[in-house]
Design a protein around this motif. Structure first.
Motif, PDB file in Angstrom:
ATOM      1  N   PRO A 149      38.889   2.956  -5.738  1.00 14.62           N
ATOM      2  CA  PRO A 149      38.092   2.756  -6.864  1.00 14.62           C
ATOM      3  C   PRO A 149      37.274   3.700  -7.322  1.00 14.62           C
ATOM      4  CG  PRO A 149      38.370   1.023  -5.577  1.00 14.62           C
ATOM      5  CD  PRO A 149      38.723   1.881  -4.754  1.00 14.62           C
ATOM      6  N   LEU A 150      36.541   4.538  -6.440  1.00 13.65           N
ATOM      7  CA  LEU A 150      35.562   5.818  -6.756  1.00 13.65           C
ATOM      8  C   LEU A 150      36.521   7.032  -7.404  1.00 13.65           C
ATOM      9  CD1 LEU A 150      32.867   6.961  -6.781  1.00 13.65           C
ATOM     10  CD2 LEU A 150      33.108   7.772  -4.519  1.00 13.65           C
ATOM     11  N   THR A 151      37.642   7.011  -6.741  1.00 14.85           N
ATOM     12  CA  THR A 151      38.490   8.108  -7.352  1.00 14.85           C
ATOM     13  C   THR A 151      38.791   7.964  -8.664  1.00 14.85           C
ATOM     14  OG1 THR A 151      40.496   7.356  -6.401  1.00 14.85           O
ATOM     15  CG2 THR A 151      39.166   9.028  -5.013  1.00 14.85           C
ATOM     16  N   GLU A 152      39.043   6.572  -8.932  1.00 14.72           N
ATOM     17  CA  GLU A 152      39.571   6.188 -10.456  1.00 14.72           C
ATOM     18  C   GLU A 152      38.404   6.354 -11.386  1.00 14.72           C
ATOM     19  OE1 GLU A 152      42.838   5.316 -11.479  1.00 14.72           O
ATOM     20  OE2 GLU A 152      43.292   6.052  -9.478  1.00 14.72           O
ATOM     21  N   THR A 153      37.045   6.000 -10.912  1.00 16.28           N
ATOM     22  CA  THR A 153      36.183   6.221 -11.690  1.00 16.28           C
ATOM     23  C   THR A 153      35.888   7.667 -11.918  1.00 16.28           C
ATOM     24  OG1 THR A 153      34.867   4.386 -10.927  1.00 16.28           O
ATOM     25  CG2 THR A 153      33.317   6.014 -11.844  1.00 16.28           C
ATOM     26  N   LEU A 154      35.956   8.658 -11.223  1.00 15.99           N
ATOM     27  CA  LEU A 154      35.863  10.103 -11.481  1.00 15.99           C
ATOM     28  C   LEU A 154      37.003  10.460 -12.309  1.00 15.99           C
ATOM     29  CD1 LEU A 154      34.891  11.199  -7.829  1.00 15.99           C
ATOM     30  CD2 LEU A 154      33.404  10.840  -9.691  1.00 15.99           C
ATOM     31  N   ASN A 155      37.953   9.918 -12.027  1.00 18.45           N
ATOM     32  CA  ASN A 155      39.380  10.185 -12.982  1.00 18.45           C
ATOM     33  C   ASN A 155      39.000   9.683 -14.429  1.00 18.45           C
ATOM     34  OD1 ASN A 155      41.748  11.554 -13.029  1.00 18.45           O
ATOM     35  ND2 ASN A 155      42.704   9.486 -13.401  1.00 18.45           N
ATOM     36  N   TYR A 156      38.550   8.725 -14.655  1.00 17.52           N
ATOM     37  CA  TYR A 156      38.134   8.337 -16.171  1.00 17.52           C
ATOM     38  C   TYR A 156      37.086   8.833 -16.689  1.00 17.52           C
ATOM     39  CZ  TYR A 156      41.197   3.963 -15.894  1.00 17.52           C
ATOM     40  OH  TYR A 156      42.245   3.215 -15.790  1.00 17.52           O
ATOM     41  N   ALA A 157      36.039   9.467 -15.783  1.00 13.97           N
ATOM     42  CA  ALA A 157      34.808  10.268 -16.242  1.00 13.97           C
ATOM     43  C   ALA A 157      35.099  11.608 -16.643  1.00 13.97           C
ATOM     44  CB  ALA A 157      33.768  10.053 -15.260  1.00 13.97           C
ATOM     45  N   THR A 158      36.281  12.184 -16.173  1.00 13.78           N
ATOM     46  CA  THR A 158      36.551  13.433 -16.275  1.00 13.78           C
ATOM     47  C   THR A 158      36.601  13.842 -17.901  1.00 13.78           C
ATOM     48  OG1 THR A 158      37.825  13.926 -14.087  1.00 13.78           O
ATOM     49  CG2 THR A 158      38.404  15.307 -16.079  1.00 13.78           C
ATOM     50  N   PRO A 159      37.577  13.351 -18.606  1.00 13.72           N
ATOM     51  CA  PRO A 159      37.550  13.532 -20.078  1.00 13.72           C
ATOM     52  C   PRO A 159      36.287  13.076 -20.690  1.00 13.72           C
ATOM     53  CG  PRO A 159      38.956  11.788 -19.767  1.00 13.72           C
ATOM     54  CD  PRO A 159      38.560  12.342 -18.420  1.00 13.72           C
ATOM     55  N   LEU A 160      35.608  12.050 -20.139  1.00 19.51           N
ATOM     56  CA  LEU A 160      34.294  11.579 -20.802  1.00 19.51           C
ATOM     57  C   LEU A 160      33.299  12.624 -20.769  1.00 19.51           C
ATOM     58  CD1 LEU A 160      34.189   7.907 -19.890  1.00 19.51           C
ATOM     59  CD2 LEU A 160      34.478   8.773 -22.054  1.00 19.51           C
ATOM     60  N   ILE A 161      32.992  13.215 -19.634  1.00 16.73           N
ATOM     61  CA  ILE A 161      32.090  14.449 -19.428  1.00 16.73           C
ATOM     62  C   ILE A 161      32.404  15.629 -20.223  1.00 16.73           C
ATOM     63  CG2 ILE A 161      31.131  15.889 -17.616  1.00 16.73           C
ATOM     64  CD1 ILE A 161      31.794  14.061 -15.489  1.00 16.73           C
ATOM     65  N   ALA A 162      33.540  16.064 -20.291  1.00 18.74           N
ATOM     66  CA  ALA A 162      34.068  17.230 -21.284  1.00 18.74           C
ATOM     67  C   ALA A 162      33.749  16.995 -22.613  1.00 18.74           C
ATOM     68  CB  ALA A 162      35.433  17.662 -20.727  1.00 18.74           C
ATOM     69  N   ALA A 163      34.311  15.824 -23.115  1.00 20.07           N
ATOM     70  CA  ALA A 163      33.919  15.649 -24.448  1.00 20.07           C
ATOM     71  C   ALA A 163      32.597  15.319 -25.016  1.00 20.07           C
ATOM     72  CB  ALA A 163      34.862  14.350 -24.895  1.00 20.07           C
ATOM     73  N   GLY A 164      31.874  14.588 -23.746  1.00 20.21           N
ATOM     74  CA  GLY A 164      30.510  14.397 -24.054  1.00 20.21           C
ATOM     75  C   GLY A 164      29.671  15.552 -24.057  1.00 20.21           C
ATOM     76  N   LEU A 165      29.889  16.649 -23.283  1.00 18.76           N
ATOM     77  CA  LEU A 165      29.351  17.851 -23.573  1.00 18.76           C
ATOM     78  C   LEU A 165      29.645  18.675 -24.589  1.00 18.76           C
ATOM     79  CD1 LEU A 165      30.203  19.239 -19.799  1.00 18.76           C
ATOM     80  CD2 LEU A 165      27.790  18.846 -20.733  1.00 18.76           C
ATOM     81  N   GLY A 166      30.765  18.403 -25.328  1.00 14.97           N
ATOM     82  CA  GLY A 166      30.845  19.075 -26.475  1.00 14.97           C
ATOM     83  C   GLY A 166      30.130  18.409 -27.680  1.00 14.97           C
ATOM     84  N   VAL A 167      30.029  17.082 -27.789  1.00 12.20           N
ATOM     85  CA  VAL A 167      29.466  16.316 -28.925  1.00 12.20           C
ATOM     86  C   VAL A 167      27.618  16.655 -28.420  1.00 12.20           C
ATOM     87  CG1 VAL A 167      28.635  14.230 -29.517  1.00 12.20           C
ATOM     88  CG2 VAL A 167      30.797  14.640 -29.057  1.00 12.20           C
ATOM     89  N   ALA A 168      27.313  16.901 -27.050  1.00 14.09           N
ATOM     90  CA  ALA A 168      26.102  17.043 -27.070  1.00 14.09           C
ATOM     91  C   ALA A 168      25.743  18.585 -27.429  1.00 14.09           C
ATOM     92  CB  ALA A 168      25.766  17.085 -25.435  1.00 14.09           C
ATOM     93  N   VAL A 169      26.451  19.543 -27.222  1.00 18.54           N
ATOM     94  CA  VAL A 169      26.201  20.706 -27.702  1.00 18.54           C
ATOM     95  C   VAL A 169      25.989  20.950 -29.191  1.00 18.54           C
ATOM     96  CG1 VAL A 169      27.124  23.037 -28.062  1.00 18.54           C
ATOM     97  CG2 VAL A 169      27.385  22.026 -25.726  1.00 18.54           C
ATOM     98  N   ALA A 170      26.826  20.128 -29.883  1.00 20.99           N
ATOM     99  CA  ALA A 170      26.585  20.104 -31.404  1.00 20.99           C
ATOM    100  C   ALA A 170      25.321  19.445 -31.853  1.00 20.99           C
ATOM    101  CB  ALA A 170      27.909  19.144 -31.875  1.00 20.99           C
ATOM    102  N   PHE A 171      24.879  18.451 -30.993  1.00 18.32           N
ATOM    103  CA  PHE A 171      23.582  17.498 -31.174  1.00 18.32           C
ATOM    104  C   PHE A 171      22.495  18.465 -31.038  1.00 18.32           C
ATOM    105  CE2 PHE A 171      25.315  13.103 -30.143  1.00 18.32           C
ATOM    106  CZ  PHE A 171      25.850  12.984 -31.413  1.00 18.32           C
ATOM    107  N   ARG A 172      22.467  19.163 -29.922  1.00 17.86           N
ATOM    108  CA  ARG A 172      21.385  20.382 -29.753  1.00 17.86           C
ATOM    109  C   ARG A 172      21.110  21.416 -30.783  1.00 17.86           C
ATOM    110  NH1 ARG A 172      19.800  20.149 -24.149  1.00 17.86           N
ATOM    111  NH2 ARG A 172      18.532  21.701 -24.699  1.00 17.86           N
ATOM    112  N   SER A 173      22.428  21.358 -31.543  1.00 18.14           N
ATOM    113  CA  SER A 173      22.591  22.489 -32.476  1.00 18.14           C
ATOM    114  C   SER A 173      22.066  21.911 -34.044  1.00 18.14           C
ATOM    115  CB  SER A 173      23.805  23.246 -32.682  1.00 18.14           C
ATOM    116  OG  SER A 173      24.243  23.857 -31.123  1.00 18.14           O
ATOM    117  N   GLY A 174      21.805  20.634 -34.146  1.00 19.42           N
ATOM    118  CA  GLY A 174      21.630  19.912 -35.185  1.00 19.42           C
ATOM    119  C   GLY A 174      22.720  19.540 -36.112  1.00 19.42           C
ATOM    120  N   LEU A 175      23.903  19.337 -35.237  1.00 17.13           N
ATOM    121  CA  LEU A 175      25.089  19.146 -35.869  1.00 17.13           C
ATOM    122  C   LEU A 175      25.803  17.791 -35.489  1.00 17.13           C
ATOM    123  CD1 LEU A 175      26.933  22.457 -35.848  1.00 17.13           C
ATOM    124  CD2 LEU A 175      25.544  21.591 -37.873  1.00 17.13           C
TER     125      LEU A 175
END
Length: 453
Positions: A149-175
């Protein structure tokens, strides 16, 4: 020669030594009004200088108190409070929808213990199933199966982390980049086309080429919104929403057209499977779904942290996000920073799309390949406070919700929608920090307790 009343200090005219605040107060009280204005003024000044020293707590106490206040006033404390509140509300919903609780509550006043036992069994069983489906399954045979189950959690989290970083970079830039869905779809289309359409290349060349294609497609799709905002002032929210629809229908057309993305000889809107040389390797062997994309997501966290906090580009982006006018006065090219921020944001979201088609869904994908990750990334970025490290933890939390939600439904009969409600409530509470601070009595940011006399 005797001295006049105006000569000497206040202390010399009383006892000749340094007075405590109480002695000065007593001396001030015994001074007749109007008898010696100079003496009265000096006594008042000396008392004012000594009172803060006597009333202020020790410096060490101030340091520890300020540190505790800084911790509990920050965004992480609000995020934790939001999660706790959402889980509590979810517990109430679980209790009300459980059949055992409903049956026991019918005779609550006759046997209240049955109702409380049913509540404990319903709520405890639900979150126990969530834990065993997301972290460790105690009922499994052996550690290898229990850790799945932990490996499944990490697998589900992989795209969430990457996409969340993209949104966060835009947020920090006022976008406010809410075009994650469209950027993921275009990234998946580009990475998938290279993954199944380019043959004859070795793994060490084919896989990086497919990843680069996915990152470039996501960056270019987000860059459209950045250019339009920088050149014409078009609102990023409106443009990214429209680009989501454009990407969805464009991908649907590509999947339904033979010779483009549609699998040869098939009438279904689905791509062919990825070639072996373009598939992300499994980190723990074929028995687990966790692939190299998780490592890439961790590297993206490190790169994003360094870029935002240690580079001149990140300083420019953060300055534009805080105050575009001040950034312009300081000599920063605001339009260029806007385009740069959207390109970086789209590339990170593109990493999520590429890891989906090259790691998680390698047998071919359709137009639902984003699986709602583009919008979940907004929640992850908000919960993480637009900080790369915060996004990492938020992505892991939501990955656990996704992995454990199915276990709750299968093991305890809890509707999967309750997990979605919990996620939505987290967003609600994150969007209302004053409410969370009031409920948990958290201090306000920057607040300092005044020392009373």
């Amino acid at each position: 020669m005797s001295s006049t009343p105006s000569q000497g200090s206040a202390e010399q005219r009383t006892t000749g030594t340094r007075h405590e605040p109480e002695s000065l107060t007593e001396a001030l009280g015994h001074t007749a009004p109007g008898s010696d204005p100079g003496l009265t003024e000096e006594l008042e000044q000396e008392l004012a200088r000594q009172q803060p020293e006597a009333l202020a707590p020790p410096a060490e106490d101030n340091r520890w108190r300020d540190a505790a206040r800084e911790i509990f006033a920050g965004r992480p404390a609000v995020a934790v409070g939001a999660v706790i509140l959402a889980v509590l509300v979810g517990s109430i919903m679980i209790a009300f929808t459980d059949e055992g609780v409903q049956e026991a509550s019918a005779y609550f006043f006759a046997r209240p213990g049955d109702t409380f036992a049913a509540l404990g069994q319903a709520i405890g069983g639900a979150y126990s199933a969530l834990f065993q489906g997301a972290v460790y399954n105690f009922r499994a045979d052996g550690f290898a199966r229990g850790i799945r189950p932990l490996t499944e959690t990490l697998n589900y989290a992989t795209p969430l982390i990457a996409a969340g970083l993209g949104v966060a970079v835009a947020f920090r830039s006022g976008l406010f980049n809410i075009g994650g869905q469209g950027q993921m779809l275009m990234s998946a289309a580009a990475a998938g086309w290279v993954g199944f359409g380019v043959s004859g290349l070795p793994l060490w060349l084919h896989l990086p080429l497919a990843l680069v294609a996915g990152l470039a497609a996501g960056a270019l799709w987000a860059g459209i919104a950045g250019v339009l905002n920088a050149r014409t002032g078009a609102h990023v929210v409106i443009v990214t929403i429209m680009l989501n629809y454009v990407a969805l229908y464009l991908l649907s057309y590509l999947l339904a057209t033979p010779g483009l993305l549609q699998a040869p000889g098939s009438a279904n809107p689905k791509t062919p499977p990825m070639l072996e040389t373009a598939i992300l390797p499994r980190l723990l062997g074929g028995s687990y779904n966790l692939h190299l994309g998780f490592v890439l997501a961790l590297l993206a966290v490190l790169v994003s942290w360094w870029l935002l906090n240690r580079s001149s580009t990140g300083f420019a982006l953060r300055t534009v996000g805080e105050n575009p006018r001040a950034a312009r006065v300081a000599g920063i090219d605001v339009p260029r920073a806007t385009v740069t921020a959207m390109l970086m944001s789209g590339a990170l979201v593109g990493l999520a799309g590429a890891t989906q088609v090259l790691g998680s869904v390698t047998t071919g994908f359709s137009s639902d390949i984003d699986a709602g990750i583009g919008f979940d990334a907004i929640t992850v970025a908000l919960l993480g406070g637009s900080s790369p490290v915060g996004v990492l933890w938020a992505g892991l939390l939501f990955g656990a919700f996704k992995a454990g939600g199915s276990a709750m439904q299968a093991g305890e009969g809890i509707p999967i929608e309750i997990v979605l409600v919990v996620q939505s409530l987290i967003v609600l509470f994150i969007a209302a920090p004053p409410l969370v601070r009031a409920i948990f009595r958290l201090p306000q940011p920057g607040a300092r307790k005044k020392v009373s006399a």
